[in-house]
Enzyme design. Sequence first.
Site, PDB file in Angstrom:
ATOM      1  N   PHE A  36       0.862  -1.176   0.000  1.00 57.56           N
ATOM      2  CA  PHE A  36       0.000   0.000   0.000  1.00 57.56           C
ATOM      3  C   PHE A  36       0.902   1.230   0.000  1.00 57.56           C
ATOM      4  O   PHE A  36       1.805   1.357   0.837  1.00 57.56           O
ATOM      5  CB  PHE A  36      -0.966   0.013   1.178  1.00 57.56           C
ATOM      6  CG  PHE A  36      -1.929   1.160   1.063  1.00 57.56           C
ATOM      7  CD1 PHE A  36      -2.919   1.140   0.094  1.00 57.56           C
ATOM      8  CD2 PHE A  36      -1.796   2.285   1.847  1.00 57.56           C
ATOM      9  CE1 PHE A  36      -3.774   2.223  -0.077  1.00 57.56           C
ATOM     10  CE2 PHE A  36      -2.652   3.372   1.684  1.00 57.56           C
ATOM     11  CZ  PHE A  36      -3.639   3.333   0.726  1.00 57.56           C
ATOM     12  N   ASP A  43       1.721  -4.088   8.703  1.00 62.29           N
ATOM     13  CA  ASP A  43       0.535  -3.255   8.510  1.00 62.29           C
ATOM     14  C   ASP A  43      -0.681  -4.184   8.463  1.00 62.29           C
ATOM     15  O   ASP A  43      -0.804  -5.015   7.557  1.00 62.29           O
ATOM     16  CB  ASP A  43       0.672  -2.461   7.207  1.00 62.29           C
ATOM     17  CG  ASP A  43      -0.495  -1.506   6.978  1.00 62.29           C
ATOM     18  OD1 ASP A  43      -1.563  -1.693   7.609  1.00 62.29           O
ATOM     19  OD2 ASP A  43      -0.350  -0.586   6.149  1.00 62.29           O
ATOM     20  N   ARG A  58     -12.909  -4.437  -6.468  1.00 63.53           N
ATOM     21  CA  ARG A  58     -12.787  -5.169  -5.204  1.00 63.53           C
ATOM     22  C   ARG A  58     -14.170  -5.382  -4.603  1.00 63.53           C
ATOM     23  O   ARG A  58     -15.010  -4.478  -4.609  1.00 63.53           O
ATOM     24  CB  ARG A  58     -11.961  -4.374  -4.186  1.00 63.53           C
ATOM     25  CG  ARG A  58     -10.508  -4.236  -4.501  1.00 63.53           C
ATOM     26  CD  ARG A  58      -9.705  -3.729  -3.298  1.00 63.53           C
ATOM     27  NE  ARG A  58     -10.262  -2.498  -2.735  1.00 63.53           N
ATOM     28  CZ  ARG A  58      -9.700  -1.812  -1.739  1.00 63.53           C
ATOM     29  NH1 ARG A  58      -8.571  -2.245  -1.191  1.00 63.53           N
ATOM     30  NH2 ARG A  58     -10.251  -0.705  -1.285  1.00 63.53           N
TER      31      ARG A  58
END
Lengths: 413, 413
Positions: free
Chosen positions: A127, A198, A372
């Site tokens: 990300f 993360d 998504r």
Amino acid sequence: MKTLNDFNAHDLDRQDPLARFRDRFEMPQGVIYMNGNSLGPLTRDARERMARTVSEEWGEDLIRGWNTAGWYDLARRVGDKIGRLIGADAGETVMCDSTSVNLFKAVSSALDLRPGRTKIVTEAGNFPTDLYMLDGINRFSAEKYDIQILPRDQIADAIDEETAVVVLTHVHYVTGEIFPLRELTARAHEMGALTVWDLSHSVGAVDVRLNDWGADFAVGCGYKHLNGGPGAPAFLFAARRYHETMRQPLSGWFSHKSPFAFRDDFEPTVGAGRMLCGTTGVLGGSALEAAVDLMLESDQAERLEKMKLLSRYFQLLVGERCQGLGLDCVSPDDVEKRGAHLSYRHENAYAVMQNLIARGVIGDFRAPDQMRFGFSPLFMSFSDIKNAVDILADILGRGSWQAAEYQTRNAVT
Amino acid sequence: MKTLNDFNAHDLDRQDPLARFRDRFEMPQGVIYMNGNSLGPLTRDARERMARTVSEEWGEDLIRGWNTAGWYDLARRVGDKIGRLIGADAGETVMCDSTSVNLFKAVSSALDLRPGRTKIVTEAGNFPTDLYMLDGINRFSAEKYDIQILPRDQIADAIDEETAVVVLTHVHYVTGEIFPLRELTARAHEMGALTVWDLSHSVGAVDVRLNDWGADFAVGCGYKHLNGGPGAPAFLFAARRYHETMRQPLSGWFSHKSPFAFRDDFEPTVGAGRMLCGTTGVLGGSALEAAVDLMLESDQAERLEKMKLLSRYFQLLVGERCQGLGLDCVSPDDVEKRGAHLSYRHENAYAVMQNLIARGVIGDFRAPDQMRFGFSPLFMSFSDIKNAVDILADILGRGSWQAAEYQTRNAVT
């Protein structure tokens, strides 16, 4: 033994032990929300809590709210609750700041604990904010690190005795692929390196056992599967073994041993509180607490199980109904290897998603060509899945979607 | 010409052009709130806005709120509104993070713009988080700075050609004394140094003209005089002349030129947006926007004038009614030289304040022996001042307050 294929949505919904949680969410009429992985929806509890925090705690208690309403402890209290969802012990997690800011603190701490080492290993396509924060750290830190941004399959081998920190995301924000946290942490430790994970797409969604798996530091997001609200505070986990030695650059007064002594000298508190910085954001933190409390009401194993069932059911129906219609799944085929969303490539992904949204199925689009779909066990039913795939198949089958120009500002992941 | 002495509270209230704003605040019955300098009270607008943001924007719009409800622009939009209160131009101020985090960004940027210089000048007794953040910067930055923490009267002379940055607070959090922002900025510039001003006790309270006065960077708090709510987001001002060259370590995705392109490489946007980091906290930011909007409805000159009148009236009445009762004012005697609060020393300050609070007069206590009383022109009346002094004089006169043990967690300044 029956397989998923043998059940219809109605049967699956009837057997759903979590069905009772659906009414706790304030879902708009006619919406099938498959974007809890991006922004979790409003819960009734969060709405009521916000009204109370605003009108009673702030409005009536005023400055006294820091004591009477427990604002002062909010960062640690909500941190501990989130910690229960990720296998942390009490006192190891704080709620604060944004994921980006927490990454800065966690990575800086880890680097500081590994002086003399000069390498940071991370993933290409991580990300972006994770990579951007490393860029900022490197530009300003005393040591100039060799930041190796590598494809997934080269990560393990790249971790060596020069490596200070490995910075990875547990569940990939596009593909949903799960990185083996335990194995990579063990690999890092074997080489004497530390890890920062993360958990933005993991917390509240997939199995995470930070202490069982030997994690050092972790950060994550409050506004995705935790349903904390837009831009909710994030969290930071620091394993207890670092609580007395870790240091981080954002040494604000909330990380001081005695913040209300108003002394000129900085003396950090011991514990995860050392990772705090400024004054706790009470409004955002209160909404997040209410949402996390709801999640803790449900059984973790039931949630994880239902998420996988929803995901498999979607996959199955898409396989049946959308074959030959240009969808290409980019997520792992095995539900055990992916998080709580599925991503599909389609050459007209943006237009298809706009059409889905217009018909009430809210997923999201990631440039250039991916859609998504998220699976949230507390508010989604199997009928939602069936209806969503019906609509998706209809749109794809007709191929008559209106072309829609991609707006770069379309969503915050 | 009549002086303040010639008026009674009732007359003053009748002539108050801002009296109409009082009803816009949701002040509890029986409370005289003299702590807007610590946590501003709830406004009706903020309460309604929070209900709308939660139920409609989050609840109904869900992820679409980033566009439909303007969340994506919130940081810049509210920043610009705050900018109007401090003499910034549009595009120079962003709302984000905490004051502490923003200090880190602003000071780091300023240091980066002055390579080769090794000195930071700040004040002893500055609000502690300002000093703590410098400690953190110095511990982690490539350059090790000589941080000179000096008494106020030595600051100007200490600024020299080695000085990179001068970090000062405009209105002192205890004494309320105003530091001459314009003169000290000019002095810093003369020596080639930059300035970072903390406006936490200034914004919405006293006259600030950042661009007229040549300011470089400034930060400040959203939860004091701006009435943004507990732990509200803070703000950061960066003068336009640095918008293309400044860099800061917290290079999160919201400071990227194209955050939604999801590229691995960090490329900062141009403008104050470069000072953003992670995802905007929408709940806290929305409450702050509503509160700032209310402030912008009022006339700035009228607000500043009334604040001074309230402050002088309190000073006058305390002088008349509390003489010989052990109060020692530590704020400047001249209203033009102080911000929107007065501080008094008293040997039993904590107990006296506890008694005041028990009788509805909410000020605050700062260890070891000081009481602060804040003046907020939009919700306070001159009758409030008179009644507060009546109660204070009664408590001090009787000397019969109950001893109260000091709780270190009693308030967040």
